[in-house]
Design a protein around this motif. Structure first.
Motif, PDB file in Angstrom:
ATOM      1  N   ASP A  58      -1.576  68.156  39.099  1.00  0.00           N
ATOM      2  CA  ASP A  58      -2.995  67.976  39.439  1.00  0.00           C
ATOM      3  C   ASP A  58      -3.920  68.594  38.394  1.00  0.00           C
TER       4      ASP A  58
ATOM      5  N   LYS B  18     -10.932  70.565  43.536  1.00  0.00           N
ATOM      6  CA  LYS B  18     -11.407  69.208  43.876  1.00  0.00           C
ATOM      7  C   LYS B  18     -12.818  69.031  43.361  1.00  0.00           C
TER       8      LYS B  18
ATOM      9  N   ARG C 190     -10.668  73.989  46.608  1.00  0.00           N
ATOM     10  CA  ARG C 190     -10.193  74.423  45.288  1.00  0.00           C
ATOM     11  C   ARG C 190      -9.603  73.253  44.499  1.00  0.00           C
TER      12      ARG C 190
ATOM     13  N   SER D 132      -6.872  75.377  36.945  1.00  0.00           N
ATOM     14  CA  SER D 132      -6.951  75.374  38.413  1.00  0.00           C
ATOM     15  C   SER D 132      -6.456  74.028  38.979  1.00  0.00           C
ATOM     16  N   HIS D 133      -5.983  74.082  40.211  1.00  0.00           N
ATOM     17  CA  HIS D 133      -5.498  72.850  40.857  1.00  0.00           C
ATOM     18  C   HIS D 133      -5.547  73.068  42.370  1.00  0.00           C
ATOM     19  N   PRO D 134      -5.559  71.990  43.172  1.00  0.00           N
ATOM     20  CA  PRO D 134      -5.650  72.177  44.621  1.00  0.00           C
ATOM     21  C   PRO D 134      -4.421  72.891  45.173  1.00  0.00           C
ATOM     22  N   HIS D 135      -4.572  73.588  46.308  1.00  0.00           N
ATOM     23  CA  HIS D 135      -3.436  74.198  46.998  1.00  0.00           C
ATOM     24  C   HIS D 135      -2.463  73.097  47.420  1.00  0.00           C
ATOM     25  N   PRO D 136      -1.155  73.288  47.185  1.00  0.00           N
ATOM     26  CA  PRO D 136      -0.231  72.259  47.670  1.00  0.00           C
ATOM     27  C   PRO D 136      -0.220  72.214  49.202  1.00  0.00           C
ATOM     28  N   THR D 137      -0.087  71.052  49.760  1.00  0.00           N
ATOM     29  CA  THR D 137       0.002  70.930  51.223  1.00  0.00           C
ATOM     30  C   THR D 137       1.285  70.151  51.537  1.00  0.00           C
TER      31      THR D 137
ATOM     32  N   LYS E 202       3.488  70.254  45.736  1.00  0.00           N
ATOM     33  CA  LYS E 202       3.240  70.560  44.315  1.00  0.00           C
ATOM     34  C   LYS E 202       4.192  69.749  43.428  1.00  0.00           C
TER      35      LYS E 202
ATOM     36  N   HIS F  61     -15.044  81.838  48.573  1.00  0.00           N
ATOM     37  CA  HIS F  61     -13.988  81.285  49.440  1.00  0.00           C
ATOM     38  C   HIS F  61     -13.231  80.175  48.708  1.00  0.00           C
ATOM     39  N   GLY F  62     -12.003  79.933  49.172  1.00  0.00           N
ATOM     40  CA  GLY F  62     -11.118  79.048  48.400  1.00  0.00           C
ATOM     41  C   GLY F  62     -11.199  77.577  48.791  1.00  0.00           C
TER      42      GLY F  62
END
Ligand code: HEM
Length: 356
Positions: free
Chosen positions: A33, A326, A324, A220-225, A230, A320-321
């Protein structure tokens, strides 16, 4: 074992990928990402490339440029018309320098709209803002070296802004200009800052900035869900793309330099009246317009510093995160709106000044 020159040098070929600086800027694997072109648009890399081209062409120009009020302008006409490829090198230097500022501004906007200024990258954000100011000063000092009519605003109005600083203004002016008015001392000082002071500071700053990107955990990259786990890409793939992109971007800059050489006006006559009619370099058009409405201390220092303080404080108000990595996350609408308003104000003022 017998020492063999052949064996010694076979391992350090300049173009061996895994020995190259660019290759080793990346960790072995990178979150997909963060490595996506449509995430960074390669803007940090393009800024770096344009800076390197600016430095390389600038070094070539120093062989012919003479930093005295009598000879600066003639030496540029000599470079333009007599020196082999001189006009092209000068044009490439000019365009690479302008593109450095443009790419850096777009890179800055990308950082804001993806929220990459937040901790742990808040220090690198502040460092980046410092780098941006250095780039503007680099460009400003470059304009003064031309000593043509286009330099007059920078030489007279730009330097006079120092005098309005309460208490220390006159001393600062003497320190920067080296005399009571711009002349040989000023030109030599601007030249020294342009080719040594600001270049060393910018190169050092960029090196530190790139090192911090790695230390802060990469791009930076989005939190994996669970829905979006990831995924990683190897730096080999990224490296090849970057080299191809750099070749294409260099070719585009060379084409631009060949098509649109920068104009050189008549030699500067600082004693002539009508200074108010001369245009500021494009990076300072917004300040030139502000000077029409506000006193110099406000237009030249207080308003630009307030803008800088707003940008510097973005990470303080937005910790706040959420959202992130995006683009245009609603969770950060306040900082994005503040930045958009600031950018729109600068563009509006610059267009107004350009149209006069
Ligand atoms: C000479 C100027 C600059 C150069 C050469 C440069 C170069 C780079 C590069 C190559 C990256 C990693 C890839 C990318 O994000 O595109 C990066 C990331 C970053 N830059 Fe810059 N940059 C410069 C100026 C700035 C400015 C003006 C700012 C903001 C004020 C800034 C803030 C950042 C931040 C916060 C990151 C981390 C981004 C993330 O993790 O998503 N840089 N820079």
């Amino acid at each position: 074992m017998k020492y063999s020159l052949k064996r010694r040098f076979s391992g350090v070929r300049l173009w061996r990928k895994n020995k190259s600086v660019l290759y080793n800027l990346h960790p072995p694997t990178i979150p997909a990402d963060g490595a996506r072109f449509t995430y960074t648009f390669g803007l940090g890399g393009l800024t770096l490339l344009a800076t390197l081209i600016t430095i390389l062409t600038g070094v070539l120009l120093t062989f012919y440029f003479v930093p005295t009020t009598e000879r600066a302008y003639p030496s540029l006409t000599l470079i333009n018309s007599v020196v082999n490829f001189g006009g092209f090198v000068r044009s490439l230097h000019y365009w690479a320098a302008q593109l450095t500022v443009i790419f850096a501004a777009l890179h800055l906007a990308r950082i804001v709209f993806t929220g990459a200024y937040r901790p742990p990258r808040d220090f690198n954000w502040a460092l980046g803002l410092g780098l941006f100011v250095l780039l503007l000063l680099w460009d400003f000092t470059g304009y003064t070296l031309r000593w043509d009519e286009g330099s007059i605003w920078a030489l007279l109005v730009g330097t006079n802004l120092l005098k309005v600083i309460p208490r220390y203004g006159d001393a600062l002016y003497r320190l920067v200009v080296g005399d009571t008015a711009p002349g040989d001392a000023a030109l030599l000082r601007f030249y020294a800052w342009h080719v040594v002071g600001l270049t060393v500071a910018t190169v050092g700053g960029i090196g530190y900035h790139l090192w911090r990107v790695r230390v802060d955990g990469g791009i930076s990259h989005p939190h994996p869900t669970r829905a979006r786990p990831k995924t990683l890409v190897s730096r080999d793939a990224l490296f090849s793309t970057e080299i191809i992109a750099a070749i294409i971007a260099t070719a585009a800059m060379m084409a631009l330099a060949a098509i649109a050489p920068p104009a050189l006006g008549r030699i500067a006559d600082l004693s002539a009246t009508g200074i108010t009619e001369t245009k500021a370099p494009w990076i300072f058009l917004a300040i030139q317009e502000l000077l029409r409405y506000l006193p110099p201390l406000w237009a030249g220092w207080i308003v630009p510093s307030a803008g800088m303080v707003i940008l510097l404080s973005l990470p303080l108000f937005d910790r706040h995160g959420a959202g992130r990595g995006k683009y245009f996350s609603r969770a950060r609408w306040q900082s994005q709106a503040a930045f958009a308003a600031l950018a729109a104000g600068i563009i509006f003022l610059s267009v107004m000044a350009a149209l006069r």
